[in-house]
Design a protein around this motif. Structure first.
Motif, short mmCIF file in Angstrom:
data_model
loop_
_atom_site.label_atom_id
_atom_site.label_comp_id
_atom_site.label_asym_id
_atom_site.label_seq_id
_atom_site.Cartn_x
_atom_site.Cartn_y
_atom_site.Cartn_z
N ALA A 333 0.82 -1.22 0.00
CA ALA A 333 0.00 0.00 0.00
C ALA A 333 0.85 1.26 0.00
CB ALA A 333 -0.94 0.01 1.20
N ILE A 334 2.02 1.22 0.64
CA ILE A 334 2.88 2.41 0.70
C ILE A 334 3.88 2.44 -0.45
CG2 ILE A 334 2.63 2.57 3.20
CD1 ILE A 334 5.47 1.46 3.46
N GLY A 335 3.78 1.45 -1.36
CA GLY A 335 4.68 1.43 -2.51
C GLY A 335 6.10 1.09 -2.14
N ALA A 336 6.28 0.15 -1.23
CA ALA A 336 7.62 -0.22 -0.78
C ALA A 336 8.47 -0.69 -1.95
CB ALA A 336 7.53 -1.31 0.29
N SER A 337 9.75 -0.38 -1.86
CA SER A 337 10.68 -0.76 -2.93
C SER A 337 10.90 -2.25 -3.00
CB SER A 337 12.03 -0.06 -2.71
OG SER A 337 12.56 -0.37 -1.42
N GLU A 338 10.64 -2.96 -1.89
CA GLU A 338 10.85 -4.41 -1.87
C GLU A 338 9.92 -5.04 -0.85
OE1 GLU A 338 14.40 -7.67 -0.91
OE2 GLU A 338 14.71 -5.54 -0.52
N VAL A 339 9.36 -6.19 -1.20
CA VAL A 339 8.64 -7.04 -0.24
C VAL A 339 9.51 -8.29 -0.06
CG1 VAL A 339 6.55 -8.32 0.27
CG2 VAL A 339 6.40 -6.15 -0.97
N PRO A 340 10.26 -8.39 1.03
CA PRO A 340 11.27 -9.44 1.19
C PRO A 340 10.68 -10.85 1.13
CG PRO A 340 11.54 -7.73 2.85
CD PRO A 340 10.22 -7.48 2.19
N LYS A 341 11.49 -11.79 0.67
CA LYS A 341 11.06 -13.18 0.56
C LYS A 341 10.85 -13.83 1.93
CE LYS A 341 13.08 -14.32 -3.94
NZ LYS A 341 14.02 -15.22 -4.66
N VAL A 342 11.42 -13.25 2.97
CA VAL A 342 11.26 -13.86 4.29
C VAL A 342 9.83 -13.74 4.80
CG1 VAL A 342 13.66 -13.57 5.01
CG2 VAL A 342 12.01 -11.73 5.46
N LEU A 343 9.05 -12.83 4.21
CA LEU A 343 7.65 -12.70 4.62
C LEU A 343 6.85 -13.87 4.08
CD1 LEU A 343 7.06 -8.89 4.02
CD2 LEU A 343 7.83 -10.04 6.10
N HIS A 344 5.97 -14.41 4.93
CA HIS A 344 5.21 -15.60 4.57
C HIS A 344 3.86 -15.29 3.93
CE1 HIS A 344 7.72 -17.67 7.87
NE2 HIS A 344 8.21 -18.00 6.69
N GLY A 345 3.36 -14.09 4.12
CA GLY A 345 2.06 -13.75 3.57
C GLY A 345 2.17 -13.08 2.22
N LYS A 346 1.03 -12.60 1.75
CA LYS A 346 1.01 -11.88 0.48
C LYS A 346 0.05 -10.71 0.58
CE LYS A 346 -2.28 -15.23 -1.46
NZ LYS A 346 -2.49 -16.22 -2.53
N SER A 347 0.27 -9.73 -0.25
CA SER A 347 -0.51 -8.51 -0.20
C SER A 347 -1.98 -8.75 -0.55
CB SER A 347 0.07 -7.47 -1.16
OG SER A 347 -0.77 -6.33 -1.23
N MET A 348 -2.84 -8.09 0.20
CA MET A 348 -4.27 -8.11 -0.09
C MET A 348 -4.70 -6.93 -0.95
SD MET A 348 -5.94 -9.27 3.58
CE MET A 348 -4.90 -8.25 4.64
N VAL A 349 -3.76 -6.02 -1.27
CA VAL A 349 -4.12 -4.83 -2.02
C VAL A 349 -4.80 -5.15 -3.34
CG1 VAL A 349 -3.16 -2.83 -3.24
CG2 VAL A 349 -2.44 -3.32 -0.90
N PRO A 350 -4.31 -6.12 -4.15
CA PRO A 350 -5.02 -6.42 -5.39
C PRO A 350 -6.46 -6.85 -5.19
CG PRO A 350 -2.82 -7.36 -5.43
CD PRO A 350 -3.05 -6.88 -4.04
N MET A 351 -6.73 -7.50 -4.07
CA MET A 351 -8.08 -7.96 -3.78
C MET A 351 -8.98 -6.83 -3.29
SD MET A 351 -9.85 -9.04 -0.70
CE MET A 351 -8.64 -9.82 0.37
N PHE A 352 -8.41 -5.78 -2.69
CA PHE A 352 -9.21 -4.69 -2.16
C PHE A 352 -10.05 -4.01 -3.24
CE2 PHE A 352 -6.18 -3.77 1.64
CZ PHE A 352 -6.75 -4.82 2.33
N GLY A 353 -9.52 -3.92 -4.44
CA GLY A 353 -10.26 -3.25 -5.50
C GLY A 353 -11.35 -4.10 -6.11
N ASN A 354 -11.29 -5.40 -5.86
CA ASN A 354 -12.31 -6.33 -6.39
C ASN A 354 -12.51 -7.43 -5.37
OD1 ASN A 354 -14.05 -7.94 -7.80
ND2 ASN A 354 -12.68 -8.34 -9.51
N LEU A 355 -13.39 -7.18 -4.41
CA LEU A 355 -13.55 -8.09 -3.29
C LEU A 355 -14.21 -9.41 -3.67
CD1 LEU A 355 -14.60 -5.54 -0.55
CD2 LEU A 355 -12.41 -6.71 -0.76
N SER A 356 -14.65 -9.53 -4.92
CA SER A 356 -15.19 -10.81 -5.36
C SER A 356 -14.08 -11.80 -5.71
CB SER A 356 -16.09 -10.61 -6.59
OG SER A 356 -15.35 -10.12 -7.70
N GLU A 357 -12.85 -11.30 -5.83
CA GLU A 357 -11.73 -12.16 -6.14
C GLU A 357 -11.01 -12.57 -4.86
OE1 GLU A 357 -9.06 -10.58 -9.00
OE2 GLU A 357 -10.58 -10.38 -10.57
N SER A 358 -10.89 -13.86 -4.64
CA SER A 358 -10.24 -14.36 -3.44
C SER A 358 -8.72 -14.25 -3.58
CB SER A 358 -10.62 -15.83 -3.20
OG SER A 358 -9.93 -16.34 -2.07
#
Length: 501
Positions: A333-358
């Protein structure tokens, strides 16, 4: 474009304690307003239903079993970074106000501001207690304080002082790029609240649930041990009038409303995320509190997101989401330069614009221990859980496993783990659970999670298990780990290890 994010959370607030989730008796008008202006998620899950581990996942984006925060009173691994320093590195002013519970100390914390957060706004429960006299400290930990003299004064509470500091931050820094975390201890016991909120709930009762009479006959042994004398109770006459709990719940909503008003005034376009760490069983399945069960009462938490211009107002989503996704979502959401691989989750931002998509087909939940400081609470109870849109599989390593059809049996009364009609669904979820444990480098993984009594096609036990080595992916600014066999930087984090036996 301004980059402004507020994350607010409460403690021990069940989803059905927020009135927009279906129980208007709870009286939470400010959270209802937030939902009306954003999206309410019906199938949001904590990563572990205990205070510290829930926060360990929520604020690091890594699982408690790998960041060392898998029990209360356990500090995060020294290499694990929270959201603060990640957002700070992106140029945001980062402030954390409220309950932390990640420093490995006692319930209240050590009062020391960790890396990545503004020390001028750091305010954990230790700093709150330091403001009080010895007499005031003791009063702040007793539910009876609600009944003494003039009762609880709003300005004396932790929640009010947390909200005061949050409002001050927004007034002074709301025009800039920022990440603000506001973490209330309320409505966690001792359930302190001003008298007007107690009066508000003089007739409120928790709705009766069929699972309060669960005989637990085909459930794990530790659930019956936990239930104790409740196993013999006449459940028809339960007192479900948790007056002070519900009062404190509405009081927490009031304080959240004060912060929301400040957001609306000083940062109206901010991304606002609200959630709770976990719920409370409150007599469902004959147990109370939280701990080593995966029932929805404590794992399915409230989760509301408002983001003007991105999320449609008044939306309701049935998508499965998890606290593990909060850190990558904020970074996206803040346009970070990198989302490190050590993070286990994934961004929900793409889903926020279309909540019908899981965004996820499955979510995972775990349990290790309630608290290392306590001998009780069941001790070590290794549990791993996976749920898809319909089924929930729970592996209780030390005893009976569970499978529930969440569509036909939402109160999780009928354990289908041995039911032959559900073998395909059960085994498919089991395979995904094992794969998740391996991929996330679960230190407790091994053949024993595969070889369950009901899994007819389980592979034979072998000492080498999968034969893979799974080294840690590098975080931002880190060098790759070295390959044991060559001493050179590894080229792949996951690979088959040469035989050494």
């Amino acid at each position: 474009m301004k980059r402004r994010v507020v994350v607010m959370m409460t403690d021990t607030q069940r989803k059905d304690m927020v009135s927009c989730y279906g129980n208007p008796e709870m009286k939470t008008p400010n959270l209802d307003r937030l939902a009306a202006e954003g999206a309410r998620f019906e199938k949001a899950y904590t990563c572990q239903p205990v205070c510290g581990p829930a926060r360990a996942a929520l604020f690091t984006g890594t699982w408690p079993h790998i960041n060392n925060g898998w029990s209360n009173s356990m500090a995060l691994d020294a290499r694990t970074r929270t959201l603060g320093p990640r957002a700070q590195a992106e140029g945001l002013h980062t402030a954390y106000i409220g309950k932390w519970h990640l420093d490995g100390g006692d319930y209240f914390g050590d009062g020391i501001c960790p890396e990545g957060w503004d020390p001028d706004y750091w305010y954990d429960m230790k700093r709150y207690l330091d403001e009080l006299s010895a007499e005031e400290r003791m009063a702040s930990r007793r539910e009876e304080t609600n009944l003494i003299g003039d009762g609880v004064q709003e300005g004396d509470t932790f929640g009010h002082r947390v909200a005061d500091r949050a409002v001050d931050f927004l007034e002074k820094h709301g025009e800039n790029d920022f990440l603000l975390v506001v973490s209330f201890d309320e409505p966690h016991d001792p359930f302190l609240a001003p008298q007007r909120f107690i009066d508000m709930h003089k007739n409120t009762r928790l709705p009766w649930r069929k699972n309060m009479t669960d005989p637990l006959a085909d459930k794990p042994e530790h659930q019956r041990v936990w239930a104790g004398s409740r196993m013999e109770q006449d459940r028809e006459d339960l007192d479900l009038a948790y007056r002070n709990f519900f009062a404190c719940n509405s009081f927490a909503d009031y304080e959240i409303g004060r912060v929301l008003d400040a957001i609306d005034q000083h940062a109206p376009d901010a991304l606002v995320v609200y959630t709770s760490d976990h719920g409370d069983m409150l007599e469902s399945h004959r147990i109370i509190n939280k701990g080593p069960v995966m029932y929805d009462e404590i794992t399915n938490i409230p989760f509301i997101v408002r983001w003007p211009g991105v999320i449609p107002s008044g939306s309701v989503s049935e998508n499965l989401i998890s606290h593990i996704d909060v850190v990558p979502t904020v970074l996206d959401a803040i346009g970070a330069s990198e989302v490190p691989k050590v993070l286990h989750g994934k961004s929900m931002v793409p889903m926020f614009g279309n909540l019908s998509e899981s965004s996820s087909d499955e979510i995972f939940v775990e349990f290790g221990r309630y608290e290392i400081d306590h001998d009780g609470f069941g001790g070590f109870q290794p549990v791993r859980c996976v749920r898809n849109d319909r089924y929930k599989l729970v592996i209780n390593l030390l005893c009976t496993d569970e499978l529930y059809d969440m569509q036909e049996d939402p109160e999780e009364m009928v354990n289908l783990i041995e039911n032959p009609e559900h073998v395909p669904e059960r085994d498919s979820l089991h395979d995904k659970l094992i794969e998740w444990m391996n991929e996330t480098r679960d230190p407790f993984r091994g053949y024993y999670w595969q070889r369950r009594p009901w899994r007819a096609d389980a592979p034979s036990a072998t000492w080498e298990f999968t034969g893979c080595t799974r080294q840690r992916e590098p975080d931002t600014g880190e060098s790759r780990q070295l390959d044991y066999d060559t001493g050179m930087p590894m080229s792949e984090a996951v690979r088959h290890k040469r035989p050494c036996f």
